[in-house]
Design a protein around this motif. Structure first.
Motif, PDB file in Angstrom:
ATOM      1  N   ASP A  29       1.087  14.243  -5.765  1.00  0.00           N
ATOM      2  CA  ASP A  29       1.836  13.154  -5.129  1.00  0.00           C
ATOM      3  C   ASP A  29       1.292  11.789  -5.565  1.00  0.00           C
ATOM      4  N   ALA A  30      -0.028  11.694  -5.695  1.00  0.00           N
ATOM      5  CA  ALA A  30      -0.635  10.430  -6.111  1.00  0.00           C
ATOM      6  C   ALA A  30      -0.223  10.071  -7.532  1.00  0.00           C
ATOM      7  N   LEU A  31      -0.158  11.083  -8.433  1.00  0.00           N
ATOM      8  CA  LEU A  31       0.239  10.804  -9.811  1.00  0.00           C
ATOM      9  C   LEU A  31       1.699  10.372  -9.881  1.00  0.00           C
ATOM     10  N   THR A  32       2.549  10.996  -9.075  1.00  0.00           N
ATOM     11  CA  THR A  32       3.970  10.606  -9.032  1.00  0.00           C
ATOM     12  C   THR A  32       4.120   9.179  -8.511  1.00  0.00           C
ATOM     13  N   ALA A  33       3.340   8.875  -7.446  1.00  0.00           N
ATOM     14  CA  ALA A  33       3.421   7.525  -6.878  1.00  0.00           C
ATOM     15  C   ALA A  33       2.910   6.483  -7.866  1.00  0.00           C
ATOM     16  N   ALA A  34       1.889   6.807  -8.603  1.00  0.00           N
ATOM     17  CA  ALA A  34       1.345   5.864  -9.591  1.00  0.00           C
ATOM     18  C   ALA A  34       2.358   5.579 -10.686  1.00  0.00           C
ATOM     19  N   ALA A  35       3.082   6.613 -11.137  1.00  0.00           N
ATOM     20  CA  ALA A  35       4.092   6.408 -12.179  1.00  0.00           C
ATOM     21  C   ALA A  35       5.236   5.524 -11.679  1.00  0.00           C
ATOM     22  N   ARG A  36       5.594   5.654 -10.392  1.00  0.00           N
ATOM     23  CA  ARG A  36       6.701   4.865  -9.832  1.00  0.00           C
ATOM     24  C   ARG A  36       6.240   3.497  -9.341  1.00  0.00           C
ATOM     25  N   LEU A  64      -9.239   6.536  -5.176  1.00  0.00           N
ATOM     26  CA  LEU A  64      -8.949   7.968  -5.257  1.00  0.00           C
ATOM     27  C   LEU A  64     -10.155   8.781  -4.801  1.00  0.00           C
ATOM     28  N   ASP A  65      -9.892   9.760  -3.921  1.00  0.00           N
ATOM     29  CA  ASP A  65     -10.918  10.737  -3.548  1.00  0.00           C
ATOM     30  C   ASP A  65     -11.078  11.738  -4.700  1.00  0.00           C
ATOM     31  N   ILE A  66     -12.283  12.244  -4.902  1.00  0.00           N
ATOM     32  CA  ILE A  66     -12.511  13.219  -5.980  1.00  0.00           C
ATOM     33  C   ILE A  66     -12.044  14.615  -5.567  1.00  0.00           C
ATOM     34  N   GLY A  67     -12.342  15.008  -4.336  1.00  0.00           N
ATOM     35  CA  GLY A  67     -11.997  16.356  -3.888  1.00  0.00           C
ATOM     36  C   GLY A  67     -10.609  16.444  -3.296  1.00  0.00           C
ATOM     37  N   LEU A  68      -9.585  16.141  -4.083  1.00  0.00           N
ATOM     38  CA  LEU A  68      -8.204  16.199  -3.611  1.00  0.00           C
ATOM     39  C   LEU A  68      -7.625  17.607  -3.752  1.00  0.00           C
ATOM     40  N   PRO A  69      -6.687  17.972  -2.876  1.00  0.00           N
ATOM     41  CA  PRO A  69      -6.008  19.268  -3.029  1.00  0.00           C
ATOM     42  C   PRO A  69      -5.109  19.268  -4.268  1.00  0.00           C
ATOM     43  N   LYS A  70      -4.982  20.431  -4.875  1.00  0.00           N
ATOM     44  CA  LYS A  70      -4.063  20.714  -5.983  1.00  0.00           C
ATOM     45  C   LYS A  70      -4.470  20.061  -7.302  1.00  0.00           C
ATOM     46  N   MET A  71      -5.185  18.955  -7.273  1.00  0.00           N
ATOM     47  CA  MET A  71      -5.616  18.279  -8.503  1.00  0.00           C
ATOM     48  C   MET A  71      -6.842  17.435  -8.172  1.00  0.00           C
ATOM     49  N   SER A  72      -7.917  17.596  -8.930  1.00  0.00           N
ATOM     50  CA  SER A  72      -9.129  16.839  -8.656  1.00  0.00           C
ATOM     51  C   SER A  72      -8.929  15.366  -8.985  1.00  0.00           C
ATOM     52  N   GLY A  73      -9.777  14.513  -8.378  1.00  0.00           N
ATOM     53  CA  GLY A  73      -9.710  13.085  -8.655  1.00  0.00           C
ATOM     54  C   GLY A  73      -9.944  12.762 -10.119  1.00  0.00           C
ATOM     55  N   TYR A  74     -10.806  13.575 -10.810  1.00  0.00           N
ATOM     56  CA  TYR A  74     -11.045  13.348 -12.234  1.00  0.00           C
ATOM     57  C   TYR A  74      -9.754  13.541 -13.035  1.00  0.00           C
ATOM     58  N   ASP A  75      -9.065  14.660 -12.777  1.00  0.00           N
ATOM     59  CA  ASP A  75      -7.813  14.918 -13.506  1.00  0.00           C
ATOM     60  C   ASP A  75      -6.757  13.874 -13.152  1.00  0.00           C
ATOM     61  N   LEU A  76      -6.740  13.448 -11.881  1.00  0.00           N
ATOM     62  CA  LEU A  76      -5.776  12.425 -11.473  1.00  0.00           C
ATOM     63  C   LEU A  76      -6.033  11.115 -12.220  1.00  0.00           C
ATOM     64  N   ALA A  77      -7.317  10.732 -12.360  1.00  0.00           N
ATOM     65  CA  ALA A  77      -7.640   9.500 -13.089  1.00  0.00           C
ATOM     66  C   ALA A  77      -7.207   9.591 -14.540  1.00  0.00           C
ATOM     67  N   VAL A 110       0.844  -1.198   0.000  1.00  0.00           N
ATOM     68  CA  VAL A 110       0.000   0.000   0.000  1.00  0.00           C
ATOM     69  C   VAL A 110       0.881   1.252   0.000  1.00  0.00           C
ATOM     70  N   VAL A 111       0.513   2.244  -0.861  1.00  0.00           N
ATOM     71  CA  VAL A 111       1.127   3.574  -0.860  1.00  0.00           C
ATOM     72  C   VAL A 111       0.016   4.592  -0.592  1.00  0.00           C
ATOM     73  N   ILE A 112       0.242   5.476   0.389  1.00  0.00           N
ATOM     74  CA  ILE A 112      -0.763   6.450   0.809  1.00  0.00           C
ATOM     75  C   ILE A 112      -0.295   7.849   0.428  1.00  0.00           C
ATOM     76  N   THR A 113      -1.156   8.618  -0.235  1.00  0.00           N
ATOM     77  CA  THR A 113      -0.877  10.025  -0.562  1.00  0.00           C
ATOM     78  C   THR A 113      -2.089  10.862  -0.178  1.00  0.00           C
ATOM     79  N   HIS A 114      -1.856  12.200  -0.071  1.00  0.00           N
ATOM     80  CA  HIS A 114      -2.932  13.080   0.401  1.00  0.00           C
ATOM     81  C   HIS A 114      -3.253  14.209  -0.570  1.00  0.00           C
ATOM     82  N   ASN A 115      -2.629  14.231  -1.751  1.00  0.00           N
ATOM     83  CA  ASN A 115      -2.992  15.232  -2.751  1.00  0.00           C
ATOM     84  C   ASN A 115      -2.794  14.649  -4.142  1.00  0.00           C
TER      85      ASN A 115
END
Length: 629
Positions: free
Chosen positions: A539-546, A554-567, A531-536
């Motif tokens: 960071d989640a996109l960087t962790a997914a790439a690595r 994924l939560d939708i209302g994330l700071p700095k980037m919405s869950g839609y854009d992250l997906a 498990v990898v845990i991120t809060h924005n």
């Protein structure tokens, strides 16, 4: 029509006489001014002529210095009584001879004035030069009475007499002519008064007049006819309006009743939402104080989970009602089996029924019964009815669910021996916000939306629902009738519901709720997953790439980037196509689900999320990927 100063007849006469008077006054003033001007010019010309004559006859006397002759010439003026005095002056300006008709000596000018005439109050003064062979010999002075006021009085008397005679003639002529106007008007007035008194619009003004008066009478008769037609239409409109007012009054009463129910609902909602919060808060206190006591911890966890399910149920019911009212509610129709629906419903309400100590009796047909409907919503109908029966039945009561098939119709009955329903309430129990027990002493208030939601769900499935009761304290029964599918079920490949893969997965968690995501991460790690845990978002996109996760919650209302854009960003990664994306959000509307799927999510979960739901997704990876593909 009264013959007074306010009558039409009197006004016509006054108008004619006034018009004549104004005309006569204008003419008289003009004539008087003209006469005065003519009279003035006449006196000036006459006195100037008299002075010229006197100058001619007096010139020799001045030439020979014969004052007595000049005096005699002036005495001739006695024949003109209007001439008050006269005098002859020499060229040097000394008085040569004088004349007066007054008893006393007048005030003669010391020296003669300039040739011409002047007016002094009511007297006319004339100076005229005496010239002989181009030589100035002297000046003639004459003063005459200018009887302008007398002239005005005499002329005014004459004009006054003429005006009085003319006004009398005008009044006589007007009194005769006004009858042709006032007689039809009097008839119109009498008919109008009679119409007002009798409300009879069939009356008409008699006669066949010509000209404007005839037009007036015809228009008045036409107006009476039109008023009669409109009066009849108005009476019919009044009857219609009275009926509409009655309908509107009933509608207003219904609105007021609905408003009262809304207020009661809001108060009850606050009460119902606070009720689960109290035991949840107590459970948290138990977990904090007695964290080492496994039995107490388990008991607190059970309480909190049960109360949380109750809160989720309340919110889901409200959302479902809102979707139905706004036309955004959709059901997914398919082939479902009755016993599966009943089992799903019992799974929801069994703990609630057992909590109240009720006896639950189930009576279903032996053979399989298949329905065409939404399994989740059908289970929701039964769970709502069972929950309602348990809620309004005193502790230790009896709740039953029975079903039978009659002529391709499935009849399901949910009965109880609870508080019952008053006869006058049977027609209202399915209305929004209506509650059978509205007393403050009730232990389970409810929101008043469960039965309304159940009815609407039944209607969406093409069925009917009705309530019956023997009265207050004699229990109640709710009967649902649904169409059934009698064809045999097509064989399908079964999938184990509790299958859990032995392999571990790489799981990415992204949520700004630190407590929630850390607790879920701890449980997943305990199961052997990476498990990898991120809060924005970044960071989640960087962790997914690595990390290249198998699952990403994924939560939708994330700071700095919405869950839609992250997906969308994860899907663009080289390993993004193998990642199963799950949206975990508090937004549960149909449009929110659609936005999630459009962004690339495979699944949509509405908070609060139970860990069992996450386990179910992990155990059905292949099935979900197939649906997504």
């Amino acid at each position: 029509m009264q013959h007074d100063t306010g009558s039409v007849r009197s006004k016509l006469i006054i108008m004619a006489v006034s018009t004549t008077l104004v005309a006569l006054l204008s003419a008289s003033i003009a004539m008087l001014l003209y006469d005065l001007r003519t009279f003035q010019q006449y006196w000036v010309d006459d006195l100037m002529t008299q002075a010229d004559i006197m100058a001619s006859v007096t010139a020799p006397a001045l030439a020979f210095n014969d004052s007595s002759t000049a005096q005699k010439n002036l005495a001739v003026l006695k024949v003109r009584p209007q001439i008050l005095s006269g005098a002859v002056y020499t060229a040097a300006g000394t008085r040569f001879a004088a004349y007066t008709q007054q008893s006393r000596e007048p005030d003669y000018p010391a020296r003669p004035g300039r040739p011409g005439h002047t007016f002094e109050r009511d007297e006319l003064v004339v100076y005229h030069n005496i010239i002989e062979n181009g030589e100035l010999l002297g000046t003639v002075y004459l003063r005459a009475r200018y009887a302008l006021v007398d002239r005005m009085l005499d002329y005014g008397l004459i004009l006054g007499a003429v005006m009085l005679a003319a006004l009398a003639i005008a009044a006589l002529v007007a009194s005769r002519l006004q009858q042709s106007i006032t007689t039809p008007l009097l008839a119109v007035t009498n008919v109008a008064r009679e119409v007002m008194q009798k409300r009879d619009f069939s009356l008409r003004v008699p006669g066949n007049q010509r000209g404007e008066i005839g037009v007036l009478v015809a228009a008045f008769n036409d107006m009476l006819a039109e008023i009669g037609r409109r009066s009849h239409a108005l009476q019919e409109a009044n009857l219609t309006l009275e009926h509409e007012m009655q309908v509107r009054h009933r509608a207003e009463e219904a609105l007021l009743q609905g408003d009262r129910r809304k207020d009661e609902f809001l108060a009850t909602l606050a009460h119902e939402l606070r009720n689960p919060l109290a035991p949840i808060r107590t459970g948290l206190d138990i977990l904090r104080i007695r964290s080492g006591d496994a039995q107490a911890t388990q008991r607190a966890t059970d309480i909190m989970e049960r109360q949380l399910r109750q809160m989720v149920r309340l919110v889901d019911d409200l959302l479902d009602v809102s979707r139905i009212n706004t036309g955004k509610f959709a059901i997914k129709m398919g082939r479902v089996e009755l016993k599966a629906v009943v089992n799903d419903a019992l799974e929801v309400v069994r703990s609630y029924i057992e909590l109240h100590g009720h006896e639950l009796v189930i009576d279903l047909p032996d053979r399989p019964v298949f329905l065409h409907g939404d399994a989740t919503r059908l289970a929701q109908i039964l769970s709502n009815l069972l929950n309602n029966a348990a809620k309004y039945t005193n502790r230790g009561g009896r709740v039953s669910l029975s079903a039978r098939v009659e002529d391709k119709i499935l009849t399901v009955c949910v009965a109880d021996n609870g508080i019952g329903i008053a006869p006058e309430m049977l027609d209202h129990v399915f209305e929004m916000f209506v509650q059978v027990d509205s007393t403050l002493e009730r232990t389970n208030a409810g929101l008043g939306v469960g039965l309304s939601l159940a009815r609407r769900l039944v209607e969406l499935h093409g069925g009917t629902i009705e309530a019956s009761s023997g009265g207050v304290g004699r229990g109640s029964e709710f009967t649902v009738r649904l169409p059934i599918v009698v064809e045999p079920e097509m064989p399908t490949k079964s999938t184990p519901a509790a299958y859990i893969s032995a392999e571990s997965y790489r799981i990415l968690l992204a949520d700004d709720n630190v407590d929630f995501v850390n607790s879920i991460g701890a449980l997943l790690s305990a199961m052997g997953h990476s498990v990898v845990i991120t809060h924005n978002g970044p960071d989640a996109l960087t962790a997914a790439a690595r990390f290249c996760p198998d699952y990403a919650f994924l939560d939708i209302g994330l700071p700095k980037m919405s869950g839609y854009d992250l997906a969308r960003g994860i899907r663009k990664l080289p390993c993004g196509s193998i990642t199963l994306l799950v949206a975990v959000t508090g937004w549960g509307q149909e449009k929110d689900r659609q936005l999630a799927f459009e962004a690339g999510f495979d699944h949509h979960m509405v908070k609060p999320v139970r860990f069992e739901q996450i386990e179910e997704i992990l155990s059905n990876r292949s099935l979900i990927k197939k649906v997504r593909g």
